[in-house]
Design an enzyme around this catalytic site. Sequence first.
Site, PDB file in Angstrom:
ATOM      1  N   LYS A   7      39.008  74.937 -12.260  1.00 53.79           N
ATOM      2  CA  LYS A   7      38.946  75.897 -13.358  1.00 53.79           C
ATOM      3  C   LYS A   7      37.488  76.153 -13.703  1.00 53.79           C
ATOM      4  O   LYS A   7      36.692  75.218 -13.808  1.00 53.79           O
ATOM      5  CB  LYS A   7      39.686  75.371 -14.586  1.00 53.79           C
ATOM      6  CG  LYS A   7      41.168  75.145 -14.372  1.00 53.79           C
ATOM      7  CD  LYS A   7      41.824  74.567 -15.617  1.00 53.79           C
ATOM      8  CE  LYS A   7      43.293  74.290 -15.387  1.00 53.79           C
ATOM      9  NZ  LYS A   7      43.940  73.673 -16.573  1.00 53.79           N
TER      10      LYS A   7
ATOM     11  N   ASP B  65      38.256  64.420 -16.849  1.00 51.46           N
ATOM     12  CA  ASP B  65      39.126  65.349 -17.559  1.00 51.46           C
ATOM     13  C   ASP B  65      39.681  64.695 -18.824  1.00 51.46           C
ATOM     14  O   ASP B  65      39.809  65.339 -19.872  1.00 51.46           O
ATOM     15  CB  ASP B  65      40.259  65.828 -16.659  1.00 51.46           C
ATOM     16  CG  ASP B  65      41.013  64.691 -15.981  1.00 51.46           C
ATOM     17  OD1 ASP B  65      40.505  63.555 -15.945  1.00 51.46           O
ATOM     18  OD2 ASP B  65      42.121  64.936 -15.484  1.00 51.46           O
TER      19      ASP B  65
END
Length: 242
Positions: free
Chosen positions: A13, A95
């Site tokens: 992303k 993350d």
Amino acid sequence: MNLIIEQGNTSSKVAVYNGRHMEASFVYKKFDVDELESLFGKYDFKHGILSTVIGKNEELNDYLRGKLQRFIFLDETIRLPISVQYETPETLGKDRLAAAVGANYLEPGKDLLVIDAGTAITYELIEASGIYLGGNISPGMTTRFKALNFYTKKLPLVTEQEEIPLLGTNTESAIQAGVVNGIVYEMDGYIEMLRIKYPNLLVFLTGGHSFYFERRLKNSIFADINLVLTGLNRILEYNVED
């Protein structure tokens, strides 16, 4: 302009931030220098951050260092706007860390639980004082479906459906109900147990399956698909301010 890159297990992303405002975002199955060159042709990036759970790519890092005024490769040495009490910060998924920072940035001074529903389901607890205490990891929904198919001889590979019964009436619906309802009970269970100690706990839900589970949970939550990107941008801004 800030360039934010999050490399996950199945895709990458990329987000474009103007200060603290996201102007654009993209998802890539494959992300390399060619994609970066295209992005730099469209945007005037000054700062950037790269977070990855799949290992360091020196070609990407070298390219970014050469193009940006300030480039950060997120690892355990980077300064953070929260305090981390994880015993092995070098093994903490970036993350997971970024999601914790993002939630703390959006709701400072609050006790927070972050649930990331992706390939794995992760749970992160951040106290109101800004201390990240740690969390848990369990298999994600697709991972559970695949595991049942792979480790048995007769169970088929199924996927989630919109309508899930409480009890299955055939093998396919039994797997769907077992996996989906099991995850819902798991999430609700964590929320209810943590609210015994943290009565005003706020819950963030993020990840690829966040909106699928949002309406199935009985507890009140905030669903934010961009929470990790928000956290990465906050980490970048925090270090640029230094």
